[in-house]
Design an enzyme around this catalytic site. Sequence first.
Site, PDB file in Angstrom:
ATOM      1  N   HIS A  45      40.322  61.306 105.591  1.00  0.00           N
ATOM      2  CA  HIS A  45      39.636  62.366 104.528  1.00  0.00           C
ATOM      3  C   HIS A  45      39.982  63.538 104.570  1.00  0.00           C
ATOM      4  O   HIS A  45      39.796  64.634 103.743  1.00  0.00           O
ATOM      5  CB  HIS A  45      38.205  62.177 105.141  1.00  0.00           C
ATOM      6  CG  HIS A  45      37.466  60.791 104.843  1.00  0.00           C
ATOM      7  ND1 HIS A  45      37.041  60.603 103.517  1.00  0.00           N
ATOM      8  CD2 HIS A  45      37.333  59.852 105.553  1.00  0.00           C
ATOM      9  CE1 HIS A  45      36.702  59.160 103.367  1.00  0.00           C
ATOM     10  NE2 HIS A  45      36.544  58.897 104.500  1.00  0.00           N
ATOM     11  N   CYS A  93      41.589  54.615  91.338  1.00  0.00           N
ATOM     12  CA  CYS A  93      40.986  55.792  91.665  1.00  0.00           C
ATOM     13  C   CYS A  93      41.600  56.021  93.092  1.00  0.00           C
ATOM     14  O   CYS A  93      41.322  56.980  93.881  1.00  0.00           O
ATOM     15  CB  CYS A  93      39.382  55.743  91.807  1.00  0.00           C
ATOM     16  SG  CYS A  93      38.854  54.333  92.916  1.00  0.00           S
ATOM     17  N   ASP A 103      42.221  51.028 100.378  1.00  0.00           N
ATOM     18  CA  ASP A 103      41.590  50.070 101.018  1.00  0.00           C
ATOM     19  C   ASP A 103      42.019  48.692 100.855  1.00  0.00           C
ATOM     20  O   ASP A 103      42.393  47.685 101.418  1.00  0.00           O
ATOM     21  CB  ASP A 103      39.788  49.733 100.812  1.00  0.00           C
ATOM     22  CG  ASP A 103      39.036  50.611 101.873  1.00  0.00           C
ATOM     23  OD1 ASP A 103      39.717  50.781 103.030  1.00  0.00           O
ATOM     24  OD2 ASP A 103      37.955  51.113 101.544  1.00  0.00           O
TER      25      ASP A 103
END
Length: 559
Positions: free
Chosen positions: A188, A501, A454
């Site tokens: 992040h 995305c 992911d």
Amino acid sequence: MISIQGKGVSTGVAMGPLYFYTRAKSTIRRIKVTDTEAEWGRFKAAQAKAIEQLGELYEKALAEAGEEAAILFETHQMMAEDDDYVESIENLIKEDKLNAEAAVTDTAAQFADMFAQMDDAYMQARAADVKDVSGRIIGILTGVVQGGIDSDVPVVLAADDLAPSETVQLDKSKILGFITEGGSGSSHTAILARTMGIPAIIGVGKQVKAEYEGRDVIVDGGTGSIIIDADEATRNVMMAKREEQIKQRKLLEQLKGQENITRDGQKIRVYCNIGNPEDVSTVLSNDGGGVGLFRSEFLYLNCSDYPTEDYQFEAYRQVLSDMGDKEVIIRTLDIGADKQIDYFQMPKEENPALGNRALRICLNRPEIFKTQLRALYRASAYGKLGIMFPMVTSVWEVKEAKKLCEVVKKELEAEGKPFSPDVEIGIMIETPAAAVMSDRLAKLVDFFSCGTNDLTQYTLACDRQNNDLGRFFNPHHPAVLRLLKMVCDNAHKNGVWVGICGELGADLELTETFLSIGIDELSVSPRSVLPLRQKIRETNVSAVKEKVLADLLGEGSAI
């Protein structure tokens, strides 16, 4: 001059003082004080500063998200001045001769426990408020700044790594760049840096030492180079490189208003990824065509308790209104794994990446999901909304989520609350199961958006947060790219469009591949829009497609 090498994850050159992120201390010293009046004075000064900070946060929230969002800080101000709360602290200091930090800690625990045991849900929620207020006062007493940065000038921020809940509190105006001990390109901190368009370097270990704090540092997010106390020659070279980057950026500005169209006429949408309503200005200034991913979980991470329907509605409404007629795709709550929130009280899991996360939490706790869906549909009256469900693996999950959407729409209609009838429903393709089942899933939704971070993690059995895995975490792996092609083929057969995305969308080495396999939309950090547009406009898909597909399917050279 000291040279340190890390891994660059967000390009650019920055120079400024080095500052280490200040994290709240986990343990509070408990000591007996002799001068109780002086200790009481310390508390009163910290209390006054906390109330002042909360007032500033109230005004900021009022301007950015409306009254419903701001009222939380007003409540916290009242809590900090509550007579019973303050009296308890005063007694512990003056009668028990406790230091102020310990007195606030004990009072917070007592009041939080009292609230938690009440029958009324509203009063139970005040337990989190008293902890938050007390944490702020303790932070002031111990010299730990809310948001982690106590500097009058912008800094290069160093940390071991930053949790999502910590990144949302950072004062972004004070950050020139990031340096972290660990982390990964999909952490992040890295994602935040790319959204902000500032340099970031990870994986430096213990090379950046505490005694370097305050010294001048130059970071090159492209090469991963860190230079402390650079000599004049090195400084001149780095500043020249920085000026060249600024020059190239100005050249890219000429692409604003241009179409995302290849030389042979293939069009693709270029959207942006954001984490909060304030990011919209960056989307618009970089000429993003829409928002392809609004990470709604950051609204939850920024609250000390479950965000209300009205609080969420104001945030979503603001983004949709600010984006005008441009599409905004909002991902429903995606917590779990590396994004943990205390007030959800999730049990500890041995492998949270494979555990109760994202859509699984929403389907297991429909009251939370329903609150978010109501806020989303109410906001849909103010713009062009798409709703996207994360972490899908099965058809039944999508059907159950869509059923709740229908329940919410019927409720809002009965209540006379407006919403758009044209909200698109999509899912994230971020598990191999979803990719393999994409032919059936495509019959249930309007679009797919591939979360390549992911998808790479689960396909290659590689923890995306583990920087030690290095070359094993390879988003360019043919298995990942073949899954993306399968998804595109299945989607287009069913009239469904496909976007990416994940961070891979901005990887210019793969732009030709994405165009060749039929990706319809790429959603990237705002600063990546114009470089990506340039790459798209330079590409002739018909000239490269045959070779790209041959490589991908193993008929040519290996990828």
